[in-house]
Scaffold this motif. Structure first.
Motif, PDB file in Angstrom:
ATOM      1  N   VAL A   1       0.820  -1.209   0.000  1.00 18.42           N
ATOM      2  CA  VAL A   1       0.000   0.000   0.000  1.00 18.42           C
ATOM      3  C   VAL A   1       0.852   1.257   0.000  1.00 18.42           C
ATOM      4  N   VAL A   2       1.862   1.277   0.845  1.00 13.23           N
ATOM      5  CA  VAL A   2       2.668   2.485   0.975  1.00 13.23           C
ATOM      6  C   VAL A   2       4.141   2.096   0.947  1.00 13.23           C
ATOM      7  N   HIS A   3       4.963   3.030   0.494  1.00  8.75           N
ATOM      8  CA  HIS A   3       6.398   2.797   0.643  1.00  8.75           C
ATOM      9  C   HIS A   3       7.021   4.076   1.182  1.00  8.75           C
ATOM     10  N   ASP A   4       7.950   3.907   2.094  1.00  5.25           N
ATOM     11  CA  ASP A   4       8.398   5.064   2.840  1.00  5.25           C
ATOM     12  C   ASP A   4       9.585   4.692   3.709  1.00  5.25           C
TER      13      ASP A   4
ATOM     14  N   PRO B   1      -4.633   2.925   5.184  1.00  2.17           N
ATOM     15  CA  PRO B   1      -6.046   3.045   4.810  1.00  2.17           C
ATOM     16  C   PRO B   1      -6.938   2.780   6.019  1.00  2.17           C
ATOM     17  N   HIS B   2      -7.927   3.613   6.186  1.00  2.00           N
ATOM     18  CA  HIS B   2      -8.788   3.527   7.373  1.00  2.00           C
ATOM     19  C   HIS B   2     -10.239   3.272   6.975  1.00  2.00           C
ATOM     20  N   LEU B   3     -10.790   4.106   6.089  1.00  5.97           N
ATOM     21  CA  LEU B   3     -12.182   3.963   5.659  1.00  5.97           C
ATOM     22  C   LEU B   3     -12.287   4.269   4.172  1.00  5.97           C
ATOM     23  N   SER B   4     -13.274   3.654   3.531  1.00  2.80           N
ATOM     24  CA  SER B   4     -13.597   3.980   2.142  1.00  2.80           C
ATOM     25  C   SER B   4     -15.071   4.350   2.087  1.00  2.80           C
TER      26      SER B   4
ATOM     27  N   HIS C   1      -2.817   8.325  -9.890  1.00  7.13           N
ATOM     28  CA  HIS C   1      -3.765   7.660  -8.989  1.00  7.13           C
ATOM     29  C   HIS C   1      -3.237   7.526  -7.567  1.00  7.13           C
ATOM     30  N   LYS C   2      -2.149   8.227  -7.247  1.00  6.05           N
ATOM     31  CA  LYS C   2      -1.548   8.122  -5.917  1.00  6.05           C
ATOM     32  C   LYS C   2      -1.684   9.450  -5.164  1.00  6.05           C
ATOM     33  N   VAL C   3      -1.285   9.403  -3.909  1.00  7.41           N
ATOM     34  CA  VAL C   3      -1.250  10.584  -3.049  1.00  7.41           C
ATOM     35  C   VAL C   3       0.172  10.719  -2.533  1.00  7.41           C
TER      36      VAL C   3
ATOM     37  N   GLU D   1      11.652  16.117   0.730  1.00 10.14           N
ATOM     38  CA  GLU D   1      11.691  14.690   0.385  1.00 10.14           C
ATOM     39  C   GLU D   1      10.280  14.116   0.369  1.00 10.14           C
ATOM     40  N   ILE D   2      10.027  13.172  -0.538  1.00 10.18           N
ATOM     41  CA  ILE D   2       8.793  12.395  -0.456  1.00 10.18           C
ATOM     42  C   ILE D   2       8.926  11.454   0.733  1.00 10.18           C
ATOM     43  N   VAL D   3       8.009  11.571   1.693  1.00  9.84           N
ATOM     44  CA  VAL D   3       8.076  10.717   2.880  1.00  9.84           C
ATOM     45  C   VAL D   3       7.055   9.590   2.835  1.00  9.84           C
ATOM     46  N   GLN D   4       6.037   9.717   1.986  1.00 11.24           N
ATOM     47  CA  GLN D   4       5.099   8.620   1.835  1.00 11.24           C
ATOM     48  C   GLN D   4       4.326   8.772   0.532  1.00 11.24           C
ATOM     49  N   VAL D   5       3.965   7.641  -0.051  1.00 12.04           N
ATOM     50  CA  VAL D   5       3.088   7.598  -1.221  1.00 12.04           C
ATOM     51  C   VAL D   5       1.942   6.662  -0.868  1.00 12.04           C
ATOM     52  N   LEU D   6       0.720   7.160  -0.957  1.00 12.34           N
ATOM     53  CA  LEU D   6      -0.455   6.358  -0.609  1.00 12.34           C
ATOM     54  C   LEU D   6      -1.057   5.799  -1.890  1.00 12.34           C
ATOM     55  N   GLU D   7      -1.245   4.501  -1.909  1.00 10.82           N
ATOM     56  CA  GLU D   7      -1.790   3.840  -3.087  1.00 10.82           C
ATOM     57  C   GLU D   7      -3.089   3.134  -2.761  1.00 10.82           C
TER      58      GLU D   7
END
Length: 329
Positions: free
Chosen positions: A19-22, A31-34, A275-277, A286-292
């Motif tokens: 899901v994430v890389h960091d 991810p918490h809710l959709s 499609h990412k955050v 720096e990019i510290v997280q990418v949410l997929e």
């Protein structure tokens, strides 16, 4: 997709749960809710001032109010005749404003869930709207290339500013309500004096890429500007200097929102056309997280006023609003 990320000290880039890389020492959003409810592209997300509710707007002409913590849908506000591009909370939490392709701004009461005023004056699509800190003024911008300042109490237009030479894509007040910042497809960012309506400053880059979004930093000393050359810049507007740039996301086509986290580590957050955050460290860039997880362009982003929660939403092929949360560090 991993090479976009800074490499941790040990030389490895991590991928957690697909899901994430960091970097391991960072605050982790998961991810918490959709939230599913809109039937057309979602255009804007805003947390209520107390953070308990999330408002969403979309091309389906609807505003939906959600419980931030359970994901339950609380209310649907209907009334616009065309799609909605933006929604904004009054800082007192009692009202919402919405901007629509039907050329109106509408004000909604949270007490009754009903529309209490329709602001007429724009001559084309209204694209962006925001309240001032006192909740007594609204600013809106749109495809008629003007900024309009409205008296919320009587719904009258106080000022019409011929602000730009292309559609206005973003407008907001500073923290004490004395200034407005606007940006447009003409590539210019302008700072306005609210009382006089004068343009105090124009910020532009050599290339003038289309501006997607602009907002003041929390202390109002800087403005964050997202542009369609896949770059977000932090400007000191008093000196007219760009002091930071954030890259790695994709923004070439849509007016993507970008914003600051309001709790914990200070980050800049943006959606992306891949499609990412993306989350960047405000200082180090720096990019510290990418949410997929989204399956279409992530357009709308909001950060919670007091908890480490980020809301994101995407276009037609996805239609989900996702809430991501982190354990407070």
């Amino acid at each position: 997709p991993l090479e976009m990320n800074p490499t941790p000290e040990n030389g490895e880039t991590l991928k957690a749960n697909g899901v994430v890389h960091d970097k391991p020492q960072d605050v982790q959003y998961t991810p918490h809710l959709s939230l599913i409810g809109h039937t057309r592209a979602i255009s804007s997300l805003k947390f209520s001032p107390d953070g308990a509710m999330l408002a969403s707007s979309g091309a389906d002409k609807l505003i939906k109010l959600w419980d931030t913590y359970t994901g339950d849908i609380l209310r649907t506000l209907a009334g616009h005749a065309q799609g909605i591009s933006d929604v904004a909370w009054a800082p007192d939490g009692k009202f919402l404003a919405s901007a629509s392709d039907d050329k109106t701004v509408r004000i909604w009461s949270l007490d009754t869930g009903s529309e209490i005023n329709t602001l007429h004056g724009h001559t084309n699509f209204v694209f962006c709207v925001n309240y001032n800190p006192n909740s007594n003024l609204l600013v809106s911008g749109g495809f008629d290339e003007t900024l309009r300042v409205w008296d919320v109490a009587n719904g009258k237009s106080l000022k019409v500013l011929p602000a730009h030479s292309d559609p206005v894509t973003s407008v907001s007040f500073n923290h004490d309500g004395t200034l407005i910042v606007s940006c447009a497809m003409d590539g210019f960012v302008r700072i306005w004096d609210v009382d006089s309506g004068q343009c105090l400053k124009t910020l532009t880059d050599d290339d003038n890429p289309i501006c997607s979004h602009v907002e003041f930093s929390p202390n109002s000393r800087f403005v964050l500007i997202g542009t369609q050359d896949s770059t977000i810049r932090l400007w000191n507007y008093l000196t007219s200097r760009c002091v930071k740039t954030y890259t790695g996301h994709v923004n070439r086509t849509y007016c993507l929102f970008s914003c600051f986290t309001q709790t914990g580590r200070k980050c800049v957050v943006s959606g992306s056309e891949d499609h990412k955050v993306y989350l960047w460290d405000l200082q180090t860039r720096e990019i510290v997280q990418v949410l997929e997880g989204h399956t279409d362009v992530v357009l709308a982003i909001a950060t919670h006023p007091s908890r480490p929660i980020i809301a994101t939403a995407a276009l037609e092929r996805d239609l989900s609003i996702r809430l991501w949360s982190a354990k407070p560090s």
